[in-house]
Scaffold this active site. Structure first.
Site, PDB file in Angstrom:
ATOM      1  N   HIS A 152      -4.749  -4.404   2.391  1.00 12.65           N
ATOM      2  CA  HIS A 152      -4.626  -5.843   2.615  1.00 12.65           C
ATOM      3  C   HIS A 152      -5.859  -6.353   3.339  1.00 12.65           C
ATOM      4  O   HIS A 152      -6.659  -5.582   3.884  1.00 12.65           O
ATOM      5  CB  HIS A 152      -3.345  -6.190   3.397  1.00 12.65           C
ATOM      6  CG  HIS A 152      -3.315  -5.681   4.812  1.00 12.65           C
ATOM      7  ND1 HIS A 152      -2.368  -6.088   5.732  1.00 12.65           N
ATOM      8  CD2 HIS A 152      -4.104  -4.794   5.480  1.00 12.65           C
ATOM      9  CE1 HIS A 152      -2.570  -5.474   6.886  1.00 12.65           C
ATOM     10  NE2 HIS A 152      -3.609  -4.692   6.759  1.00 12.65           N
ATOM     11  N   CYS A 161     -10.521  -6.236  10.293  1.00 14.36           N
ATOM     12  CA  CYS A 161      -9.391  -6.422   9.377  1.00 14.36           C
ATOM     13  C   CYS A 161      -9.597  -7.614   8.442  1.00 14.36           C
ATOM     14  O   CYS A 161      -8.812  -7.814   7.518  1.00 14.36           O
ATOM     15  CB  CYS A 161      -8.096  -6.606  10.175  1.00 14.36           C
ATOM     16  SG  CYS A 161      -7.625  -5.150  11.133  1.00 14.36           S
ATOM     17  N   HIS A 178      -8.671  -3.422   3.673  1.00 16.39           N
ATOM     18  CA  HIS A 178      -8.542  -2.094   4.270  1.00 16.39           C
ATOM     19  C   HIS A 178      -7.097  -1.664   4.054  1.00 16.39           C
ATOM     20  O   HIS A 178      -6.307  -2.420   3.483  1.00 16.39           O
ATOM     21  CB  HIS A 178      -8.899  -2.105   5.763  1.00 16.39           C
ATOM     22  CG  HIS A 178      -7.964  -2.923   6.593  1.00 16.39           C
ATOM     23  ND1 HIS A 178      -7.941  -4.306   6.563  1.00 16.39           N
ATOM     24  CD2 HIS A 178      -6.974  -2.550   7.452  1.00 16.39           C
ATOM     25  CE1 HIS A 178      -7.001  -4.745   7.382  1.00 16.39           C
ATOM     26  NE2 HIS A 178      -6.391  -3.706   7.923  1.00 16.39           N
ATOM     27  N   HIS A 204      -3.381   0.982   5.048  1.00 18.95           N
ATOM     28  CA  HIS A 204      -2.545   1.694   6.014  1.00 18.95           C
ATOM     29  C   HIS A 204      -1.530   2.564   5.287  1.00 18.95           C
ATOM     30  O   HIS A 204      -1.139   2.283   4.161  1.00 18.95           O
ATOM     31  CB  HIS A 204      -1.765   0.714   6.897  1.00 18.95           C
ATOM     32  CG  HIS A 204      -2.621  -0.159   7.751  1.00 18.95           C
ATOM     33  ND1 HIS A 204      -3.315   0.306   8.847  1.00 18.95           N
ATOM     34  CD2 HIS A 204      -2.902  -1.489   7.664  1.00 18.95           C
ATOM     35  CE1 HIS A 204      -3.977  -0.699   9.398  1.00 18.95           C
ATOM     36  NE2 HIS A 204      -3.753  -1.797   8.695  1.00 18.95           N
ATOM     37  N   ASP A 210       3.891  -0.331  -2.887  1.00 20.43           N
ATOM     38  CA  ASP A 210       3.192   0.948  -2.745  1.00 20.43           C
ATOM     39  C   ASP A 210       1.974   1.022  -3.665  1.00 20.43           C
ATOM     40  O   ASP A 210       2.043   0.693  -4.843  1.00 20.43           O
ATOM     41  CB  ASP A 210       4.146   2.103  -3.063  1.00 20.43           C
ATOM     42  CG  ASP A 210       3.545   3.457  -2.712  1.00 20.43           C
ATOM     43  OD1 ASP A 210       2.726   3.528  -1.770  1.00 20.43           O
ATOM     44  OD2 ASP A 210       3.901   4.450  -3.370  1.00 20.43           O
ATOM     45  N   HIS A 211       0.846   1.459  -3.068  1.00 14.46           N
ATOM     46  CA  HIS A 211      -0.426   1.574  -3.786  1.00 14.46           C
ATOM     47  C   HIS A 211      -0.846   0.244  -4.420  1.00 14.46           C
ATOM     48  O   HIS A 211      -1.340   0.206  -5.546  1.00 14.46           O
ATOM     49  CB  HIS A 211      -0.372   2.691  -4.837  1.00 14.46           C
ATOM     50  CG  HIS A 211      -0.449   4.058  -4.236  1.00 14.46           C
ATOM     51  ND1 HIS A 211       0.611   4.636  -3.562  1.00 14.46           N
ATOM     52  CD2 HIS A 211      -1.474   4.954  -4.177  1.00 14.46           C
ATOM     53  CE1 HIS A 211       0.253   5.832  -3.131  1.00 14.46           C
ATOM     54  NE2 HIS A 211      -1.013   6.050  -3.478  1.00 14.46           N
ATOM     55  N   GLU A 246       2.781   0.048  11.289  1.00 13.23           N
ATOM     56  CA  GLU A 246       1.481  -0.126  10.631  1.00 13.23           C
ATOM     57  C   GLU A 246       0.598   1.079  10.919  1.00 13.23           C
ATOM     58  O   GLU A 246      -0.115   1.577  10.046  1.00 13.23           O
ATOM     59  CB  GLU A 246       0.812  -1.401  11.142  1.00 13.23           C
ATOM     60  CG  GLU A 246      -0.540  -1.685  10.529  1.00 13.23           C
ATOM     61  CD  GLU A 246      -1.180  -2.913  11.147  1.00 13.23           C
ATOM     62  OE1 GLU A 246      -1.005  -4.006  10.601  1.00 13.23           O
ATOM     63  OE2 GLU A 246      -1.852  -2.758  12.197  1.00 13.23           O
TER      64      GLU A 246
END
Length: 274
Positions: A150, A169, A175, A177, A215-216, A258
């Site tokens: 994100h 960020c 970037h 997580h 996800d991904h 996070e």
């Protein structure tokens, strides 16, 4: 009022079965946990008590006294046991995590003389734990993992304000997580199954509603939810709640890690926590 807790680890074996049911019904209801020969866990038990501080000693209660009460009960009743076969309570109550935490509460309540039992948490593994307080409700928390990219950028702020507020960020390329999501449900334990929710159905709902969606993925670029919403972890937690609320009737809260240092939780707009 001060709150303090003590942890201990014990190992037990158990099986989820109703003897009057067919093998097919046991497997359909309890899955792998229905294995007749049982399976086991290294449980982590956390007992939290509360009370007023003694001005002369500076403590609420001697923590070693709490420790001794816990160990005396657990070592006698639970540790090293096959619960269904060796603990009378679990002959008639399936030793689910929900029932075990309820049993521990029942047995430890009123044993503390200088403080009050406030909460019991029983962790079956890194991805499942149950909690009990004074009322009839028991909470069960399931943990899930998803990896996401994100960029923290608000369209309501200037580029300079975004960079100053979000720093690295705000990287235009984003970037990522490894998020860990905790979904907590609350309810009374079913006297037949020993559960407060169908864990398989819960997993399926979270998988289809949250994990497959995020996800991904790059939240800003790949999802409808964050095309116009800054994907801070605060907003991610609220969006996850909103997506799950209508599909999980006894949803209590969502918690979002996070990183190991950053954790967020949300109980819904209509709930207040103190």
């Amino acid at each position: 009022m001060l709150y303090l807790s003590r942890k201990m680890i014990f190992s037990s074996a158990h099986s989820y079965r109703k003897q009057e049911w067919t093998e097919e019904k046991n497997k359909a209801t309890f899955g792998l946990c229905s294995n007749l020969n049982g399976h086991g866990h290294d449980y982590t038990l956390e007992v939290m008590v509360r009370g007023e501080i003694d001005p002369s000693s500076g403590i609420v209660v001697n923590i070693t006294d709490v420790d001794q009460i816990m160990k005396a009960f657990v070592n006698e009743e639970l540790a090293g046991k096959f619960l269904n076969k060796e603990v009378p309570y679990f002959i008639d109550h399936i030793p689910t995590t929900e029932n075990i935490v309820s049993y521990i509460w029942m047995m430890l309540d009123k044993q503390f003389t200088d403080c009050e039992l406030y909460k019991i948490r029983l962790r079956e593994n890194d991805f499942l734990y149950s909690e009990k307080e004074k009322d009839l409700m028991v909470r069960l928390t399931r943990k899930y993992h998803f990896s996401t990219a994100h960029r923290l950028h608000s369209k309501q702020l200037s580029d300079e304000e975004n960079e100053a507020l979000f720093g690295k960020c705000n990287n235009p390329y984003g970037h990522g997580h490894n998020y860990y999501l905790e979904v907590t449900v609350s309810g009374e334990v079913d006297p037949v199954t020993g559960m407060i929710t169908d864990l398989g159905q819960l997993d399926k709902t979270v998988e289809e509603t949250i994990l497959q969606k995020f996800d991904h993925k790059h939240l800003n670029l790949d999802t409808e939810e964050f095309k116009d919403l800054n994907p801070t972890s605060e907003n991610v937690a609220i969006v996850i709640w909103d997506l799950l609320e209508g599909k999980i009737s006894n949803l209590y809260k969502v918690g979002l890690y996070e990183t190991d240092k950053n954790y967020f939780e949300y109980y819904g707009a209509d709930k207040e926590q103190f």
